[in-house]
Design a protein around this motif. Structure first.
Motif, mmCIF file in Angstrom:
data_model
loop_
_atom_site.group_PDB
_atom_site.id
_atom_site.type_symbol
_atom_site.label_atom_id
_atom_site.label_comp_id
_atom_site.label_asym_id
_atom_site.label_seq_id
_atom_site.Cartn_x
_atom_site.Cartn_y
_atom_site.Cartn_z
ATOM 1 N N LEU A 164 0.825 -1.211 0.000
ATOM 2 C CA LEU A 164 0.000 0.000 0.000
ATOM 3 C C LEU A 164 0.858 1.260 0.000
ATOM 4 O O LEU A 164 0.488 2.254 -0.627
ATOM 5 C CB LEU A 164 -0.950 -0.001 1.197
ATOM 6 C CG LEU A 164 -2.044 -1.055 1.170
ATOM 7 C CD1 LEU A 164 -2.880 -1.003 2.447
ATOM 8 C CD2 LEU A 164 -2.927 -0.908 -0.064
ATOM 9 N N GLN A 185 0.057 4.174 -2.624
ATOM 10 C CA GLN A 185 -0.488 5.424 -2.083
ATOM 11 C C GLN A 185 0.238 6.650 -2.613
ATOM 12 O O GLN A 185 -0.397 7.655 -2.926
ATOM 13 C CB GLN A 185 -0.426 5.422 -0.551
ATOM 14 C CG GLN A 185 -1.459 4.545 0.093
ATOM 15 C CD GLN A 185 -1.248 4.407 1.595
ATOM 16 O OE1 GLN A 185 -0.220 4.806 2.140
ATOM 17 N NE2 GLN A 185 -2.219 3.820 2.269
ATOM 18 N N LEU A 200 -7.304 2.792 -0.263
ATOM 19 C CA LEU A 200 -5.911 2.436 0.001
ATOM 20 C C LEU A 200 -5.420 2.932 1.363
ATOM 21 O O LEU A 200 -4.474 2.384 1.921
ATOM 22 C CB LEU A 200 -5.007 2.951 -1.115
ATOM 23 C CG LEU A 200 -5.251 2.290 -2.482
ATOM 24 C CD1 LEU A 200 -4.486 3.017 -3.579
ATOM 25 C CD2 LEU A 200 -4.887 0.817 -2.450
ATOM 26 N N ALA A 207 -7.639 -2.947 -0.481
ATOM 27 C CA ALA A 207 -6.536 -2.814 -1.439
ATOM 28 C C ALA A 207 -6.994 -3.182 -2.846
ATOM 29 O O ALA A 207 -6.659 -2.486 -3.818
ATOM 30 C CB ALA A 207 -5.358 -3.685 -1.015
#
Length: 179
Positions: free
Chosen positions: A44, A48, A92, A119
């Motif tokens: 992540l 991100q 996310l 996710a």
């Protein structure tokens, strides 16, 4: 008292995956969850940053002089693209909120499962937003047909690389002990 399956009432029944991890890695269920959580958070972090950059670029677009020249369909596409990028950010970043709220509540299994679903939703929305961004940019540079062709190409690339290839590989691969 034993059940016919050889288990006692209240025994923890491990999934095939959990049983494999226990046998192959010597992991307890908690260690497996900790590893899965760490891996997911690392993934992540990578995604991100890109989503945040995309949103910042999209947020300044309406303040550009050329935005006034966009056709109504491209303005709608812009709004869909922006909403998809914001949705990707929501999904996310959500696992961090889940983890903070459920911290020390012994709910890591729930957090990992929810984070996985978040996710996947975030990645899908990221693919939509990146495709929309490509259509917008290429349409401005090369015209509507070029934008549509570029968007279709990028959408197919995302579908193949992010969905079809892993699903095909997953379906054709058996667990190590079955090979």
């Amino acid at each position: 008292m034993m059940e016919s399956s050889g288990r006692r009432p209240g025994d923890v029944v491990l999934s095939d995956d959990a049983a494999w991890n226990q046998d192959a890695r010597g992991e307890t269920e908690t260690e497996r969850l900790d590893r899965n959580w760490s891996t997911l958070i690392q993934e992540l972090r990578v995604v991100q940053t890109g989503v945040q950059f995309l949103i910042s670029a999209l947020l300044i677009v309406p303040f550009q002089a050329s935005f006034a020249t966009l056709s109504t369909p491209l303005r709608v596409l812009y709004l869909i693209t922006l909403c998809a990028a914001i949705g990707a950010t929501v999904f996310l970043v959500a696992p961090v909120s889940w983890h903070r709220i459920l911290f020390r509540r012994h709910r890591l299994g729930n957090v990992v499962a929810a984070a996985h679903r978040c996710a996947m939703a975030g990645i899908a929305l990221l693919g939509i937003s990146l495709t929309g961004a490509v259509v917008l940019v290429v349409s401005m540079v090369a015209g509507t047909l070029g934008g549509l062709l570029a968007g279709a190409t990028v959408a197919v690339l995302f579908l193949v690389a992010w969905l079809l290839a892993p699903l095909l590989w997953r379906g054709s691969s058996a667990p190590a002990e079955d090979r």
